[in-house]
Structures are given as structure tokens and as C-alpha cells.
Design a protein around this motif. Structure first.
Motif, PDB file in Angstrom:
ATOM      1  N   PRO A   1       0.832  -1.155  -0.014  1.00  0.00           N
ATOM      2  CA  PRO A   1      -0.015  -0.126  -0.081  1.00  0.00           C
ATOM      3  C   PRO A   1       0.790   1.288  -0.046  1.00  0.00           C
ATOM      4  O   PRO A   1       2.030   1.273   0.732  1.00  0.00           O
ATOM      5  CB  PRO A   1      -0.717  -0.074   1.263  1.00  0.00           C
ATOM      6  N   GLU A   2       0.694   2.262  -0.811  1.00  0.00           N
ATOM      7  CA  GLU A   2       1.235   3.247  -0.843  1.00  0.00           C
ATOM      8  C   GLU A   2       1.357   3.914   0.363  1.00  0.00           C
ATOM      9  O   GLU A   2       2.430   4.670   0.515  1.00  0.00           O
ATOM     10  CB  GLU A   2       0.798   4.292  -1.879  1.00  0.00           C
ATOM     11  N   VAL A   3       0.486   4.181   1.197  1.00  0.00           N
ATOM     12  CA  VAL A   3       0.695   4.723   2.389  1.00  0.00           C
ATOM     13  C   VAL A   3       1.765   4.277   3.200  1.00  0.00           C
ATOM     14  O   VAL A   3       2.628   5.030   3.658  1.00  0.00           O
ATOM     15  CB  VAL A   3      -0.706   4.524   3.196  1.00  0.00           C
ATOM     16  N   ILE A   4       1.767   2.974   3.058  1.00  0.00           N
ATOM     17  CA  ILE A   4       2.905   2.337   4.123  1.00  0.00           C
ATOM     18  C   ILE A   4       4.345   2.565   3.297  1.00  0.00           C
ATOM     19  O   ILE A   4       5.131   2.888   4.102  1.00  0.00           O
ATOM     20  CB  ILE A   4       2.700   0.671   3.914  1.00  0.00           C
ATOM     21  N   THR A   5       4.224   2.710   2.005  1.00  0.00           N
ATOM     22  CA  THR A   5       5.791   2.935   1.438  1.00  0.00           C
ATOM     23  C   THR A   5       5.996   4.161   2.012  1.00  0.00           C
ATOM     24  O   THR A   5       7.172   4.666   2.197  1.00  0.00           O
ATOM     25  CB  THR A   5       5.579   2.770  -0.058  1.00  0.00           C
ATOM     26  N   GLY A   6       5.015   5.504   1.719  1.00  0.00           N
ATOM     27  CA  GLY A   6       5.264   6.742   1.989  1.00  0.00           C
ATOM     28  C   GLY A   6       5.673   7.030   3.453  1.00  0.00           C
ATOM     29  O   GLY A   6       6.708   7.577   3.757  1.00  0.00           O
ATOM     30  N   LEU A   7       4.908   6.153   4.443  1.00  0.00           N
ATOM     31  CA  LEU A   7       5.033   6.342   5.713  1.00  0.00           C
ATOM     32  C   LEU A   7       6.489   5.562   6.139  1.00  0.00           C
ATOM     33  O   LEU A   7       7.555   6.454   7.078  1.00  0.00           O
ATOM     34  CB  LEU A   7       4.297   5.445   6.699  1.00  0.00           C
ATOM     35  N   SER A   8       6.985   4.557   5.626  1.00  0.00           N
ATOM     36  CA  SER A   8       8.327   3.960   5.940  1.00  0.00           C
ATOM     37  C   SER A   8       9.316   4.978   5.514  1.00  0.00           C
ATOM     38  O   SER A   8      10.197   5.193   6.042  1.00  0.00           O
ATOM     39  CB  SER A   8       8.382   2.611   5.469  1.00  0.00           C
ATOM     40  N   LEU A   9       9.308   5.543   4.406  1.00  0.00           N
ATOM     41  CA  LEU A   9      10.313   6.435   3.668  1.00  0.00           C
ATOM     42  C   LEU A   9      10.284   7.543   4.479  1.00  0.00           C
ATOM     43  O   LEU A   9      11.464   8.131   4.817  1.00  0.00           O
ATOM     44  CB  LEU A   9       9.859   6.796   2.313  1.00  0.00           C
TER      45      LEU A   9
ATOM     46  N   THR B   1      12.069  12.613  -4.775  1.00  0.00           N
ATOM     47  CA  THR B   1      12.871  12.105  -5.950  1.00  0.00           C
ATOM     48  C   THR B   1      13.244  10.543  -5.341  1.00  0.00           C
ATOM     49  O   THR B   1      12.856   9.340  -6.214  1.00  0.00           O
ATOM     50  CB  THR B   1      13.957  13.020  -6.585  1.00  0.00           C
ATOM     51  N   LEU B   2      14.122  10.400  -4.389  1.00  0.00           N
ATOM     52  CA  LEU B   2      14.386   9.281  -3.820  1.00  0.00           C
ATOM     53  C   LEU B   2      13.206   7.967  -3.698  1.00  0.00           C
ATOM     54  O   LEU B   2      13.268   6.865  -4.021  1.00  0.00           O
ATOM     55  CB  LEU B   2      15.312   9.373  -2.727  1.00  0.00           C
ATOM     56  N   ALA B   3      12.166   8.602  -2.932  1.00  0.00           N
ATOM     57  CA  ALA B   3      11.003   7.896  -2.761  1.00  0.00           C
ATOM     58  C   ALA B   3      10.384   7.538  -4.018  1.00  0.00           C
ATOM     59  O   ALA B   3      10.027   6.291  -4.148  1.00  0.00           O
ATOM     60  CB  ALA B   3       9.937   8.783  -1.892  1.00  0.00           C
ATOM     61  N   HIS B   4      10.613   8.189  -5.157  1.00  0.00           N
ATOM     62  CA  HIS B   4       9.679   7.863  -6.353  1.00  0.00           C
ATOM     63  C   HIS B   4      10.721   6.701  -7.044  1.00  0.00           C
ATOM     64  O   HIS B   4      10.152   6.091  -7.628  1.00  0.00           O
ATOM     65  CB  HIS B   4       9.526   9.136  -7.479  1.00  0.00           C
ATOM     66  N   VAL B   5      11.993   7.035  -6.945  1.00  0.00           N
ATOM     67  CA  VAL B   5      12.983   6.010  -7.501  1.00  0.00           C
ATOM     68  C   VAL B   5      12.593   4.521  -6.716  1.00  0.00           C
ATOM     69  O   VAL B   5      12.378   3.402  -7.435  1.00  0.00           O
ATOM     70  CB  VAL B   5      14.319   6.228  -7.168  1.00  0.00           C
ATOM     71  N   THR B   6      12.415   4.319  -5.569  1.00  0.00           N
ATOM     72  CA  THR B   6      12.161   3.585  -4.922  1.00  0.00           C
ATOM     73  C   THR B   6      10.797   2.370  -5.130  1.00  0.00           C
ATOM     74  O   THR B   6      10.971   1.338  -5.532  1.00  0.00           O
ATOM     75  CB  THR B   6      11.778   3.800  -3.199  1.00  0.00           C
ATOM     76  N   PHE B   7       9.804   3.315  -5.431  1.00  0.00           N
ATOM     77  CA  PHE B   7       8.423   2.805  -5.799  1.00  0.00           C
ATOM     78  C   PHE B   7       8.217   2.523  -7.410  1.00  0.00           C
ATOM     79  O   PHE B   7       7.640   1.824  -7.863  1.00  0.00           O
ATOM     80  CB  PHE B   7       7.186   3.314  -4.914  1.00  0.00           C
TER      81      PHE B   7
ATOM     82  N   VAL C   1       0.177  10.452  -2.925  1.00  0.00           N
ATOM     83  CA  VAL C   1       0.324   9.844  -1.476  1.00  0.00           C
ATOM     84  C   VAL C   1       1.892   9.764  -0.971  1.00  0.00           C
ATOM     85  O   VAL C   1       2.182  10.425   0.129  1.00  0.00           O
ATOM     86  CB  VAL C   1      -0.175   8.533  -1.396  1.00  0.00           C
ATOM     87  N   ILE C   2       2.692   9.319  -1.545  1.00  0.00           N
ATOM     88  CA  ILE C   2       4.118   9.036  -1.457  1.00  0.00           C
ATOM     89  C   ILE C   2       4.817  10.444  -1.254  1.00  0.00           C
ATOM     90  O   ILE C   2       5.362  10.764  -0.400  1.00  0.00           O
ATOM     91  CB  ILE C   2       4.740   8.159  -2.310  1.00  0.00           C
ATOM     92  N   ALA C   3       4.463  11.441  -2.387  1.00  0.00           N
ATOM     93  CA  ALA C   3       4.796  12.590  -2.238  1.00  0.00           C
ATOM     94  C   ALA C   3       4.361  13.259  -1.056  1.00  0.00           C
ATOM     95  O   ALA C   3       5.163  14.129  -0.406  1.00  0.00           O
ATOM     96  CB  ALA C   3       4.428  13.386  -3.382  1.00  0.00           C
ATOM     97  N   SER C   4       3.104  13.260  -0.579  1.00  0.00           N
ATOM     98  CA  SER C   4       2.704  13.915   0.547  1.00  0.00           C
ATOM     99  C   SER C   4       3.546  13.579   1.703  1.00  0.00           C
ATOM    100  O   SER C   4       3.852  14.207   2.572  1.00  0.00           O
ATOM    101  CB  SER C   4       1.384  13.760   0.691  1.00  0.00           C
ATOM    102  N   PHE C   5       3.925  12.481   1.762  1.00  0.00           N
ATOM    103  CA  PHE C   5       4.820  12.075   3.036  1.00  0.00           C
ATOM    104  C   PHE C   5       6.164  12.568   3.011  1.00  0.00           C
ATOM    105  O   PHE C   5       6.704  12.619   4.041  1.00  0.00           O
ATOM    106  CB  PHE C   5       4.835  10.574   3.119  1.00  0.00           C
ATOM    107  N   THR C   6       6.699  12.556   1.786  1.00  0.00           N
ATOM    108  CA  THR C   6       8.331  12.824   1.870  1.00  0.00           C
ATOM    109  C   THR C   6       8.529  14.095   1.333  1.00  0.00           C
ATOM    110  O   THR C   6       9.947  14.541   1.129  1.00  0.00           O
ATOM    111  CB  THR C   6       8.815  11.848   0.570  1.00  0.00           C
TER     112      THR C   6
END
Lengths: 395, 274
Positions: free
Chosen positions: B112-120, B137-143, B206-211
Motif C-alpha cells: 500500500p502506498e501509504v505504508i511505502t510513504g510512511l516508511s520512507l 525523488t528518492l522515494a519515487h525511485v524506490t517505488f 500519497v508518497i509525495a505527501s509523506f516525503t
């Protein structure tokens, strides 16, 4: 082929036919001769599967050597260990006296022709042939000359700018050959090179490969599962079984004097008669087999003794099939009835059924266009053979 | 059922309903981006004024620029890493821990993106990395790299292994045989992987919002925050442009694929003619 003379690394002696060169070529029989390729107690394991087990093999300069065996016998693994795609688990692979162990494929002076041809689909015929030369940093003009020479050799000059996908299977095979020969390797490895061609083209190409090998004076090592192909082309054949060599020898030796029942059955058609040695007198034994007695020659050094089990292996074409009983029907003569007939054109195969139910295969050459009284089904026949027609092998 | 005459009423209805379900919302959005009225649901006439207004909206333009930069950089990095991972997974089939490795590569696909975002987010906080452009950018590379791996791997599997062996056999070191033989043959898949990574990065919220940090608001984040204050035709306009970019990407990659097939068919014809 004569136009190539100037470029040959080791030109063949002129004025002699290929046949006479072949007949006199036997470096393996000369103890002073140094092998070009040596496998010394080579083993290769994949997990728990032993692909090659403690194998020894010596191949000589300018030899056309065939590795023959069923799939999974380790013949391709052996070839790939020479090319460098597999490292031996133990033992040593030597080329020209130098160990090849640990040397990566791109630094080995051998080239391989792949079963799938492995032509680079994004490069033209010309670029494919040039590829290896470019890696060596050869000068542009020299490269162009070599490519032209190679394309001429395989008669593909009109197709030089085509992509591999725009060629027929036979043409692709020639490109692969030209590419693998372009660098003048010490050894050319051929992995089932003719497997994808139809029968007629395959037979033509077999002779072309032989001529090429002779005129270029190269050492060829071919992997094949087709015994006819191996017999046609090779100076010597290694018959392989489960990672070991069952026999190495000339096609004549392997066919006429197989070292084991496995070799006899793998190479060509054969009749196997199991029995026991009733008597041994010098180089002659008497075997009792179901349905009769066989008198056969054995080599002087044979360890067969009275009472030991043995099989008699004889090729179908060595059996004479006739309506009439021979003068001495006691020995090397079996009475049976014609069970099956296969007319192949050049020859006819008969399956004769003995009273005990065993089947003996006999082949006759159809030298005349029609026989006055051809043998028919269920006809009673006599099958006879000479004492030296077959070989006696341990069970 | 084959052939044009095989269209039954059932087929027609299912195709129409299916496509309507997919595309009516998008069509509405595009149509209303050209609406003269400020009200998003009432059509009053054709106008391109919202596109002009877009150019004056510095906040949206900044967000679009940030998104584009993040997309380009992260997609390129993800393509390099994803392609290398695909090579490792297809070419070195017997290394220890291969199953674990491939499982770990694919995990982000279903995470789930929420979890990826949160863990990052937790990671960036833990290592004391200031959140901003580079963390997104790093977060986007990861997912996105796992998507690249999947696309490239499916191409590598169908590529004859002996092509690389032949290159090496002819004297080419492994890294060079990858560059001159493998890469030219798999580049449509690599390009498709890049396109996919770029698109995923472009529309990630989602992931951008977290990171992300204060200076690195991405376009989806900007749009989302504006929509909460009410949908304006400006948003429709920028969304239409986004749809245009994505459509262009999809069409280009489809054309590339189709061209390859057409060329193969022509080659086969030529080969048959000798």
C-alpha cells in the motif's frame, strides 16, 4: 575454395585429394604428437547433477572431432567448458599446453557457432561478421578485407547489408559460420550446427563443413546427437554417456568395433544376442545363445572366459539372408521367418523372427532394380554370418 | 465470433458501457476545461481563457516544474536500477538468495502506498535528511523501479541468452556485450519502463505527501489542495494538459512496439523470398 589459398593459416598440402589426406591423418596414433585440446580429469556438477564426471580427452591439431551422445550426456557442457561459459568443478582444460581454467570467454582463442546461430538481429550480415574483429582492435581496412573474404567463403556477398531476419535458415547458418571463423580461432566449436536445417540442406552442409575444415586447416569440435552426421564429418568420434566417454575412435572403429553394448546400440542399427561363453580357444569363442551357437573372433587380450556371460553384437548388413540352409547349419546360422520388410530404396531391411521369438535384423543392398524372387512375408529364411562379422562384448 | 459481422448486440452493449465507464469522467473534464463559465458544471460557451489563466498562476506552474523535474530524474534513476535488477534476476539464475531478492524487488508492487510513504518518511527523519526535492525523488525511485524491473525482465526472458554469449565468445567483455548487444535489443522495453516510471511519478500523490517538504510541492499535491477549496476550470485545464502528455507517451510507446512488429513481418517476407 581455391581462391582462399593465400589467406589460409596452414594451407593443406596441394595435389592430393581430401580423401588421401584424411586417410593418412592419425595424430592420435603417434605418441610424440602433442594434443591441442586436453581435458584432464574434468568434472562439472550442477547442484547434485554430475554433467561431466572425471573425463579425459585429447584432441589434436587439424582434427575434426565429434562429441556424440543423447541429450543430457554432458557433450554440450564439455563444449561450453572449452568456450568458457562453464567452469569445471574440478580438473583442468588445456589448450595448446596452457590451462584455460579461470580465463573468461572473451579472452579465449576459440570461437563457437551456436545452435540458435545467435546472430545479432540489430546488425547487418557484414557487421555480424566484423564484430569479433572489431573487439580485437583490428584496423578498419584489414577488417573490411577479412569480412569480404569470409562472405566470399560462405557465398553470401550479395546479402552483406541484410539483417539476419531477412535471410533464410540456411543463409543464417552461413553467417554464423563466417562470424565464428572470421577471427581464425585455434578451435572452432560447433554446437549442433545443422540441427535447424532440413535433411537435404543438412547433408550438403556436412560436406561443405568438411571441405572448409580441410582447406582452412582448422581444428573443429562438433557436438551432435545425430550419429550419421558424426560419422560423415568427423575424423574421430567420442561417444558419450552420462558425463563419461564410452568410446573414442574413428567412425570405422566406433561402428565396427564398439567397445560396449551401449556404443553398439547408440551408433547404427545392431542385433544383440545374449548368451554365455561355452568355449574359448585362442582368439575364437563359442557362445551359446537362445536358438543356436555362435562362433566369433575376439581380440587376443579379451578377458572372456568359459562360462562368463557375453553378448554378440552384429550389424544388420553383415547378416546374409537366404531361403536355403547353409552347408553347416550348426554354427552362425539361424532359421526364422520374415516378420517385417522395410523397403528403403537403396536397401531393404528384413526383420526375421526366430522360433524363440527373438527378432534379427538383416539388410540387403538392392544392387539390381528388381529381384527375380523377392523374399515375402512369413517366408522361411536362414540368416548366416562370418565369425568376424560382429563383436563379442561383456554383458 | 470472428470478423466484423460477428458483433452481437451483447458485444456492442458491453463495449459501449465499458468505454463509457472509463472515459466519460475524463471527457467531461476535458470538455469543461474549455468552458467559458467559471462554474464547472454549467456549459456557457467555448473559451481557452483557463489555459491563459494557468500561465499566470505561478503556484501551479512552480508545482508543475517541480513534478516534471522529479519525474525526469526519478524515472531515469529507476530505469537504470530497475534494468540492472532485471539483468541480475534473469541472467544469474543460480545465485544464493535469488528468490528472496526477486520477492523483495516485487514487494513494492503490492505494498500500500501509504505504508511505502510512511516508511520512507520514517527513514528520512531517522537519518536526518531534510525533506524536499531530493527526498521525493528518492522515494519515487524506490517505488517505480520495481515496475521497470517487471517490464524489462519480461523482455529479457524472451531474449536468446546465447546472443550475449556469442558477443563474449567473439572477444567482447561482459559489460560491453550488455551495451552493444543486449541494450540495443531491449531498448523498447527500457523506454517503456522509463515511460511507466515517469507516469507513476507524475501522478503520485500519497508518497509525495509523506516525503515532500515546503519547497517541493508537486502538481498532484497542489491540485489536491486547491480542489479542497473548490474545483476551478483552471484545474480542468492543467489536468487536460496532463492527460495530453500521458496520452502522447502511451501512443508513442504503442507506435514503437507496432513498428517493431511490422518490421519483423517485413523481414520474414524478405527471408521467405530468399
Amino acid at each position: 575454395m581455391s581462391a582462399l589459398g593465400e589467406a589460409r593459416p596452414q594451407p593443406a598440402p596441394t595435389g592430393r585429394s581430401l580423401g588421401s589426406i584424411r586417410r593418412s591423418f592419425a595424430p592420435w596414433a603417434d605418441p610424440a604428437e602433442v594434443p591441442l585440446i586436453e581435458f584432464a580429469r574434468v568434472s562439472k556438477r550442477f547442484g547434485s547433477f554430475a554433467a561431466v564426471s572425471e573425463l579425459d580427452l585429447a584432441i589434436y591439431r587439424r582434427e575434426f572431432h565429434a562429441l556424440l551422445g543423447p541429450s543430457g550426456c554432458g557433450k554440450s557442457t564439455l563444449l561450453r567448458m572449452l568456450a568458457g561459459f562453464e567452469e569445471p568443478t574440478s580438473g583442468e582444460v588445456r589448450l595448446d599446453g596452457q590451462t584455460l581454467n579461470g580465463i573468461p570467454p572473451h579472452k579465449r582463442p576459440v570461437n563457437m557457432m551456436f545452435q540458435s546461430y545467435a546472430l545479432f538481429p540489430h546488425m547487418s550480415v557484414e557487421k555480424n561478421v566484423e564484430f569479433g574483429l572489431k573487439q580485437d582492435g583490428m584496423a578498419r581496412s584489414e577488417r573490411a578485407d577479412r569480412v569480404a573474404e569470409m562472405l566470399k567463403l560462405v557465398k553470401l556477398e550479395p546479402f552483406r547489408s541484410r539483417k539476419p531476419a531477412q535471410l533464410s535458415g540456411g543463409q543464417q547458418q552461413r553467417v554464423a559460420l563466417a562470424r565464428s571463423l572470421a577471427k581464425r580461432p585455434k578451435v572452432l566449436l560447433l554446437d549442433e550446427p545443422l540441427g535447424a536445417l532440413d535433411k537435404k540442406l543438412r547433408e550438403e552442409t556436412q560436406f561443405e563443413l568438411m571441405d572448409l575444415q580441410q582447406s582452412l586447416g582448422l581444428t573443429f569440435l562438433i557436438v551432435t546427437h545425430d550419429q550419421e552426421e558424426a560419422m560423415t564429418m568427423a575424423d574421430r568420434i567420442s561417444v558419450m554417456r552420462e558425463g563419461r566417454i564410452a568410446q573414442v575412435g574413428t567412425p570405422e572403429t566406433v561402428y565396427e568395433a564398439p567397445a560396449s553394448r551401449y556404443v553398439a546400440e547408440f551408433v547404427g542399427g545392431v542385433n544383440i544376442l545374449s548368451g554365455t561363453v561355452a568355449e574359448r580357444r585362442g582368439d575364437r569363442v563359442r557362445l551359446t545363445v537362445p536358438g543356436g551357437i555362435i562362433e566369433a573372433d575376439v581380440p587376443v587380450g579379451s578377458r572372456l572366459q568359459t562360462g562368463s556371460p557375453a553378448v554378440f553384437a552384429v550389424r544388420p548388413e553383415k547378416l546374409r539372408i537366404a531361403r536355403h540352409a547353409p552347408a553347416d547349419p550348426g554354427v552362425n546360422a539361424f532359421r526364422g521367418e520374415v516378420w517385417d520388410i522395410a523397403y528403403l530404396g537403396d536397401m531393404t531391411l528384413f526383420n526375421a523372427r526366430l522360433p524363440g521369438g527373438e527378432i534379427l535384423k538383416a539388410a540387403t543392398v538392392n544392387a539390381a532394380r528388381a529381384s527375380a524372387e523377392p523374399l515375402g512375408y512369413e517366408e522361411e529364411v536362414w540368416l548366416t554370418f562370418a565369425p568376424d562379422a560382429g563383436v563379442v562384448l561383456p554383458e | 465470433m470472428g470478423g466484423a459481422r460477428g458483433w452481437s448486440p451483447f458485444n456492442i452493449v458491453s463495449v459501449v458501457v465499458g468505454f463509457a465507464f472509463l472515459y466519460i469522467p475524463i471527457v467531461l473534464l476535458v470538455v469543461f476545461s474549455f468552458n467559458a463559465s467559471r462554474l464547472v458544471t454549467v456549459w456557457t460557451g467555448f473559451s481557452t481563457q483557463w489555459y491563459a489563466a494557468l500561465l499566470a498562476n505561478q503556484q501551479l506552474l512552480d508545482a508543475a516544474f517541480v513534478t516534471l523535474r522529479i519525474g525526469l530524474i526519478s524515472a531515469s534513476l529507476a530505469t537504470v536500477l530497475g534494468t540492472l535488477a532485471a539483468m541480475a534476476l534473469t541472467r544469474y539464475a543460480r545465485f544464493r538468495g535469488r528468490l528472496l531478492f526477486s520477492g523483495m524487488i516485487y514487494a513494492p508492487l503490492v505494498m500500500p502506498e501509504v505504508i511505502t510513504g510512511l516508511s520512507l518518511l520514517l527513514l528520512f527523519v531517522a537519518v536526518g535528511l531534510d525533506r524536499g526535492f531530493w527526498t521525493v525523488t528518492l522515494a519515487h525511485v524506490t517505488f517505480t523501479m520495481c515496475f521497470v524491473t517487471v517490464v524489462v525482465q519480461s523482455r529479457l526472458v524472451s531474449l536468446d541468452r546465447s546472443l550475449e554469449e556469442a558477443a563474449q565468445d567473439l572477444g567482447c567483455p561482459p559489460w560491453k556485450s550488455f551495451l552493444v548487444v543486449t541494450l540495443p535489443l531491449i531498448w523498447p522495453a527500457v523506454a517503456a519502463g522509463w515511460m511507466l516510471a515517469f507516469t507513476l511519478s507524475l501522478d503520485d500523490l500519497v508518497i509525495a505527501s509523506f516525503t515532500s517538504g515546503p519547497s517541493s510541492t508537486t502538481l498532484p499535491m497542489r491540485i489536491y489542495s486547491q480542489v479542497r477549496l473548490g474545483v476551478t476550470p483552471e484545474i480542468n485545464a492543467i489536468s487536460t494538459i496532463l492527460i495530453g502528455i500521458v496520452t502522447f507517451g502511451v501512443v508513442v510507446s504503442a507506435v514503437l512496439t507496432k513498428r517493431g512488429a511490422v518490421r519483423r513481418a517485413r523481414d520474414e517476407r524478405l527471408a521467405a523470398e530468399g
